[in-house]
Design an enzyme around this catalytic site. Structure first.
Site, PDB file in Angstrom:
ATOM      1  N   SER A 271       0.834  -1.200   0.000  1.00  0.00           N
ATOM      2  CA  SER A 271       0.000   0.000   0.000  1.00  0.00           C
ATOM      3  C   SER A 271       0.868   1.249   0.000  1.00  0.00           C
ATOM      4  O   SER A 271       1.868   1.326   0.709  1.00  0.00           O
ATOM      5  CB  SER A 271      -0.927   0.006   1.225  1.00  0.00           C
ATOM      6  OG  SER A 271      -0.169  -0.071   2.419  1.00  0.00           O
ATOM      7  N   ASP A 307      -3.273   4.701  -3.438  1.00  0.00           N
ATOM      8  CA  ASP A 307      -4.486   5.406  -3.032  1.00  0.00           C
ATOM      9  C   ASP A 307      -4.499   6.856  -3.495  1.00  0.00           C
ATOM     10  O   ASP A 307      -5.516   7.529  -3.356  1.00  0.00           O
ATOM     11  CB  ASP A 307      -4.630   5.352  -1.503  1.00  0.00           C
ATOM     12  CG  ASP A 307      -6.054   5.113  -1.072  1.00  0.00           C
ATOM     13  OD1 ASP A 307      -6.813   4.508  -1.853  1.00  0.00           O
ATOM     14  OD2 ASP A 307      -6.415   5.524   0.035  1.00  0.00           O
ATOM     15  N   LYS A 499      -9.563   5.575   4.377  1.00  0.00           N
ATOM     16  CA  LYS A 499      -8.094   5.601   4.372  1.00  0.00           C
ATOM     17  C   LYS A 499      -7.503   4.248   3.983  1.00  0.00           C
ATOM     18  O   LYS A 499      -7.933   3.604   3.035  1.00  0.00           O
ATOM     19  CB  LYS A 499      -7.598   6.082   5.733  1.00  0.00           C
ATOM     20  CG  LYS A 499      -8.095   7.486   6.088  1.00  0.00           C
ATOM     21  CD  LYS A 499      -7.621   7.924   7.453  1.00  0.00           C
ATOM     22  CE  LYS A 499      -8.164   9.314   7.782  1.00  0.00           C
ATOM     23  NZ  LYS A 499      -7.748   9.769   9.127  1.00  0.00           N
ATOM     24  N   LYS A 500      -6.501   3.796   4.749  1.00  0.00           N
ATOM     25  CA  LYS A 500      -5.773   2.582   4.372  1.00  0.00           C
ATOM     26  C   LYS A 500      -6.658   1.348   4.450  1.00  0.00           C
ATOM     27  O   LYS A 500      -6.549   0.434   3.610  1.00  0.00           O
ATOM     28  CB  LYS A 500      -4.549   2.398   5.281  1.00  0.00           C
ATOM     29  CG  LYS A 500      -3.734   1.162   4.966  1.00  0.00           C
ATOM     30  CD  LYS A 500      -2.568   1.006   5.929  1.00  0.00           C
ATOM     31  CE  LYS A 500      -1.794  -0.289   5.663  1.00  0.00           C
ATOM     32  NZ  LYS A 500      -0.664  -0.463   6.595  1.00  0.00           N
ATOM     33  N   ASP A 524       3.934  -2.672   4.041  1.00  0.00           N
ATOM     34  CA  ASP A 524       4.025  -1.258   3.728  1.00  0.00           C
ATOM     35  C   ASP A 524       5.006  -1.072   2.576  1.00  0.00           C
ATOM     36  O   ASP A 524       5.843  -1.939   2.307  1.00  0.00           O
ATOM     37  CB  ASP A 524       4.483  -0.465   4.952  1.00  0.00           C
ATOM     38  CG  ASP A 524       3.394  -0.379   6.014  1.00  0.00           C
ATOM     39  OD1 ASP A 524       2.222  -0.629   5.674  1.00  0.00           O
ATOM     40  OD2 ASP A 524       3.718  -0.086   7.184  1.00  0.00           O
ATOM     41  N   ASP A 740      -5.354  -1.875  12.227  1.00  0.00           N
ATOM     42  CA  ASP A 740      -4.683  -3.163  12.305  1.00  0.00           C
ATOM     43  C   ASP A 740      -5.006  -3.888  13.612  1.00  0.00           C
ATOM     44  O   ASP A 740      -5.343  -5.076  13.609  1.00  0.00           O
ATOM     45  CB  ASP A 740      -3.171  -2.979  12.133  1.00  0.00           C
ATOM     46  CG  ASP A 740      -2.644  -1.790  12.931  1.00  0.00           C
ATOM     47  OD1 ASP A 740      -3.402  -1.247  13.763  1.00  0.00           O
ATOM     48  OD2 ASP A 740      -1.481  -1.404  12.744  1.00  0.00           O
TER      49      ASP A 740
END
Length: 1035
Positions: A271, A307, A499-500, A524, A740
């Site tokens: 991501s 994103d 968001k993520k 990441d 997470d």
């Protein structure tokens, strides 16, 4: 029937007393029948007749006809040296030939009775050992065809199969370390209880306010310590067996004649969001390490989630795939580690070590030159894209002007021609994502969904390279590259994109349609694969017995580029090697956002195939969970859910239900049972439950067609999650900046368990902020998420009975630890208040207080030493962690609590932003960022604590020195605790000084302001006394 040899009398044996001592000689029979000596003596002669009166003196031991001393299949024959093979001791030569190879020894003498007794007349056991005619029987060491009855249908070939082996094993912490560790925890718990009881029952009448504040803080610290230490009672280690995994899944077998890999598919997610903050070169190196990983190529797929929809990231990934065509086979040919080219070429050690191929140096030099050119292309992409956009925009402008002149009689309109400044791709089309000059439908929050498959699905069979693959010889090397897709989900105004977490859920749906790997590894963009076998290490746990109950495998985070002293505890080894290892002994470690391999089926919100429920005050009663529903029962349950909703008990937790709303894509929902089946372990042993038959995953993946890709684009649209359970029960959970931790908690709450996989060679490596301001803002984000968890339904106090008691305590501590900052700040000011007032938190430093304090300190030290022992961390790392716990607790954690309370009570969201910056001078220094000072509001509280304690020490010392009756005990007590605070704050003070002690002006201003304010405030509260003043001053 063979006759027995003639017997000899004892009188004939008495004549042997005068003969020389016996000599045993060893030999072997060759294929021609000749006996070759294996003894050191070269005078052995066995070619004569065996029958003689003195032949019992010397005899020869024939070695068994094993492959070490006789060629396989040899059937040498001799009529002279063959002993009788019959158990009776006699027989003709034709019967002895076929049984010679099974004999242990051969005697030179045919007279057995003379050999049974030695020269002294006693029984000779040594001779009987060589003369024994015992049989080996049948087994995997030797198989006798005579003794094989054939009733069971078993032969020697059945023993060639290797026995079933587990893929993993637990490595318990030695009892000599763990038992004292637990005993000291219990001992300290008792001491703390008695200490608090003594403190409560012995108030300080002279300063009740100091006593009250200290008592409240100490009770909270004891509670916080209990929450932190209880989950550490059962730490364990684990080990994997990669050889057993290879034998079980990648070797020829009756169910897998070709030896093709039977491992399940893995989808790797990376991501990224902003190419300015996350350089494309770093992301490209991460992608290259993924494409070169040691895993079956046809079973691996990689996805990048951009994103921000930036064309810079898109072009950089295209360049990376092109370079991977040479880099990936080069890594396979020479077994390169690590397979991130930037990290590999930065290694200081000798690159030729353990390299066997002669062309390695030539290949490395060529690939290094190619990588340097690759970096130049990546770094030049921004300028190249801008120039391309200017040229295409100029062309469009000229075209529009020509059209305008044609419509206006050869004259331009008075208002001119308006041309949109677009961002262009290399093929001359508009970039569908974000433009350099944002426009409607082409900005960060408003652009179409993009899915580009840059590397197609590889062939099922290996594709071997040739001798001239771009000046490299890849003969015999598989040159295939795993599938790779660039994904940028659709974004539109008015939608909450989460968001993520929202980006990860979009990749889950798209990857399910394109590749549908049974497992998902998320990284990441700055975390690359450092160990090429990391995925196989994690797969050992998933494919072992009981692996169907594992929801994810969490790997520890390891960082590069940290300053040698690790001033701000960036490595965080106390957490990753201590807390996480201890949680692995319970229900599993928490999910920390990266370096985690998920079971796709568990991400979909389903329950495990088997689970336990824990009841009782401390969860001591364990029982199998009832009504564990699987995906096969989902359709039946969903149809009856509306009818049964009124009859369900109110205490039924929603996490224990079944997900029902996945969206309107039937192609996606059809992939769910496939992913569940492919993620099962092999049913190759009776102890394996819920397994699949071997050889079930050997079929090739279907090629991708246009309708499939179109469906994958549809599931990443911004409207797809409307009226679904995505983010609430399915996939990554929404509603927290630490999505997470919440996602992992939901899985544990359903009864799943997780595994902590520590590999000998680090599985992944990444980067961490070494600057003080960036580090505090990172901690602020984590603490803010914890406060949000505490005030949400994800609080562990509301967990189901499927969560173990100590696991519940660990999750409860995740939501509570930021609130410790309130009491920590108060306690850091208490020493200064004691020095200002001349009082102390106790009436006097008596023997009881000092004894309790000494015992608590000693037990804490011993517990820390044993924790260091079983976790493997260093004492310096432990001390850095303690220092930064105080620094972060008085700054970032306190700010997180304030933000959380304002958000919950008033609905106000605030954030701390950077206001000023002072850069370092030496840009060539690798750790130059360590010395950069960026002023932020998070500095205010720690700086105030430092200044107040320094001023308090000066004031307290002055008062004691010039007082009529000095109270040195209270001064020593207050000074000791002030120095304790200042020692912990030393890294913070050093960070404010920057390089070579250059302190920013704002620090001096703030320090002076605090000092003056504190002094004036204290003079106002406690003015000087004339009696204490002592009269006039004379010279």
């Amino acid at each position: 029937m063979a006759s027995s040899p003639p017997k000899k009398t004892l009188n004939s044996q008495s004549s042997s007393l005068s003969r020389p001592p016996q000599a045993v000689k060893f030999g072997r029979r060759t294929s021609s029948g000749r006996i070759v000596s294996l003894s050191r003596d070269d005078d052995m002669d066995v070619s004569g007749d065996y029958s003689g009166q003195s032949d019992y003196i010397n005899y020869t031991v024939l070695m068994p006809p094993t492959p070490d001393n006789q060629p396989a299949g040899s059937s040498g024959s001799t009529s002279e040296s063959k002993p009788d093979a019959n158990r009776g001791g006699g027989g003709d030569g034709s019967k002895m030939g076929n049984k010679l190879d099974r004999r242990l020894s051969v005697m030179k003498s045919n007279n057995k009775s003379m050999l049974l007794r030695s020269q002294t007349g006693d029984f000779d056991h040594n001779r009987w050992l060589f003369e024994s005619k015992g049989k080996y029987g049948i087994g995997n060491a030797f198989w006798s065809e005579e003794d094989d009855t054939g009733d069971g249908g078993v032969s020697m070939s059945d023993f060639f199969d290797k026995p079933w082996k587990p893929l993993t094993r637990k490595v318990q912490i030695p009892a000599k370390i763990l038992s004292p560790y637990r005993l000291l925890i219990l001992f300290r718990l008792v001491i703390v209880f008695f200490f608090l009881w003594w403190r409560i029952t012995n108030p300080n009448e002279d300063a009740m306010w100091l006593w009250g504040l200290s008592i409240v803080c100490e009770i909270w610290f004891a509670f916080s310590w209990i929450l932190d230490i209880l989950p550490k009672l059962n730490p364990i280690n684990r080990a994997t067996d990669l050889a057993a995994l290879h034998d079980k899944f990648e070797q020829p077998s009756p169910s897998n004649p070709t030896g093709r890999s039977d491992l399940p598919g893995v989808d790797v997610f990376v991501s990224t969001a902003d190419p300015e903050k996350e350089p494309p070169l770093v992301t490209a190196n991460t992608l290259l390490s993924i494409l070169a990983v040691d895993y079956p190529i046809e079973k691996l797929s990689a996805y990048i989630s951009d994103d921000g929809g930036a064309i810079l990231t898109f072009e950089a990934m295209a360049e990376a795939v092109r370079f991977a065509e040479y880099w990936v086979p080069f890594c396979r040919k020479h077994d390169i580690e690590p397979r991130n080219p930037d990290s590999y070429f930065s290694i200081k050690k000798d690159p030729t070590k353990n390299k066997k191929r002669q062309d390695f140096v030539k290949d490395r030099r060529w690939i290094k030159r190619e990588y340097d050119e690759f970096k130049v292309r990546i770094n030049g992409l921004p300028e190249q894209i801008k120039k391309r956009a200017e040229q295409f925009n100029l062309r469009e402008e000229l075209k529009e002007k020509r059209i305008a002149r044609e419509k206006n009689g050869g004259v331009l309109p008075p208002d001119g021609v308006e041309v949109v400044k677009a961002t262009w791709m290399a093929d001359g089309t508009h970039w569908p994502g974000t433009w350099f000059e944002p426009k409607p439908d082409h900005s960060k929050g408003d652009h179409a969904g993009i899915l580009q498959i840059m590397s197609k699905v590889p062939e099922l069979e290996p594709v071997m390279g040739g001798p001239n693959e771009g000046s490299l010889d890849f003969t015999g090397i598989d040159v295939r590259v795993p599938m790779f897709a660039y994904v940028s989900r659709e974004k539109r105004p008015g939608f909450d994109h989460n968001k993520k977490a929202g980006a990860m859920n979009g990749m889950v749906r798209a990857s399910a349609i394109l590749s549908n790997g049974a497992f998902i590894l998320n990284l990441d963009c700055d975390h690359y694969i450092y160990n090429s076998k990391a995925i196989k290490e994690g797969m050992c746990f998933m494919m072992d017995r009981g692996g169907d109950r594992i929801c994810y495998i969490q790997f520890p985070q390891r960082f590069e580029g940290i300053d040698p002293s690790d001033r701000y505890a960036n490595h965080n080894t106390v957490f990753f090697d201590g807390n996480m290892r201890a949680l692995d002994g319970l229900q599993g470690p928490v999910y920390v956002g990266t370096g985690c391999m998920f079971r796709r089926y568990a991400l979909y919100g389903f329950n495990p195939p088997r689970a336990n429920e824990y009841s009782g005050m401390f969860g001591q009663e364990k029982a199998p969970a009832l009504h564990v529903r699987t995906q096969s029962q989902a359709s039946q349950t969903s149809q009856a859910s509306d009818v049964e909703s009124d009859t369900q008990p109110l205490t039924d937790d929603p996490d224990l239900g079944l997900p029902k709303k996945f969206g309107n894509s039937t192609l996606f929902t059809d992939t769910i049972p496939v992913a569940e089946y492919q993620g099962r372990p092999l049913a190759d042993h009776m102890s394996v439950k819920n397994g699949r038959p071997p050889g079930a995953l050997l079929l090739p993946r279907p090629p991708l067609d246009a309708p499939t890709v179109a469906e994958a684009i549809a599931v990443i649209s911004c409207w797809y999650e409307d009226n679904t359970e995505w983010g609430d029960r399915i996939g990554w959970i929404y509603g927290s900046v630490t999505e997470d931790v919440v996602t992992g908690y939901r899985m544990h709450n359903r009864g799943w368990r997780s595994i902590y996989c520590i590999t000998k060679r680090d599985a992944f490596r990444g980067t961490a902020p070494i600057n003080l301001t960036d580090r505090l803002h990172q901690v602020l984000r984590w603490a803010t998420g914890s406060v949000e968890i505490f005030f949400s339904k994800n609080n562990a106090m509301f967990a189901t009975r499927r969560l173990k008691f100590l696991q519940r305590v660990a999750y409860l501590n995740v939501g509570i630890y930021p609130f410790t900052s309130i009491f920590l700040v108060v306690y850091c000011f208490l020493p200064a208040l004691c020095l200002f007032s001349g009082k102390f938190i106790v009436q006097s430093l008596d023997i009881h207080f000092l004894s309790y304090l000494l015992c608590i300190t000693i037990t804490l030290t011993l517990i820390s030493l044993l924790e260091v022992k079983w976790s493997g961390i260093g004492l310096e790392e432990w001390w850095r962690n303690e220092q930064f716990w105080l620094i972060g607790g008085t700054s970032a954690h306190l700010a997180a609590v304030v933000q959380g309370l304002l958000k919950v009570i008033a609905g106000i969201e605030i954030s701390f932003t950077l206001t000023s910056k002072s850069g370092g001078e030496d840009e060539d220094d690798v750790f130059a960022d360590l010395y950069i000072v960026k002023w932020t509001g998070l500095f205010i509280m720690p700086l105030t604590i430092i200044v107040v304690n320094l001023v308090a020490i000066v004031i307290g010392a002055s008062r004691t020195i010039y007082s009529v009756i000095p109270q040195w005990g209270k001064l020593m007590g207050g000074t000791f605790f002030s120095l304790w605070v200042l020692t912990h704050m030393y890294p913070f003070a050093k960070g404010l000084m920057g390089r070579r002690g250059k302190v920013p002006t704002i620090v001096y201003v703030w320090s002076g302001l605090v000092s003056i304010t504190v002094s004036l405030l204290w003079i106002t509260i406690s003015p000087p006394d004339d009696v204490t003043g002592g009269g006039d001053i004379s010279v």
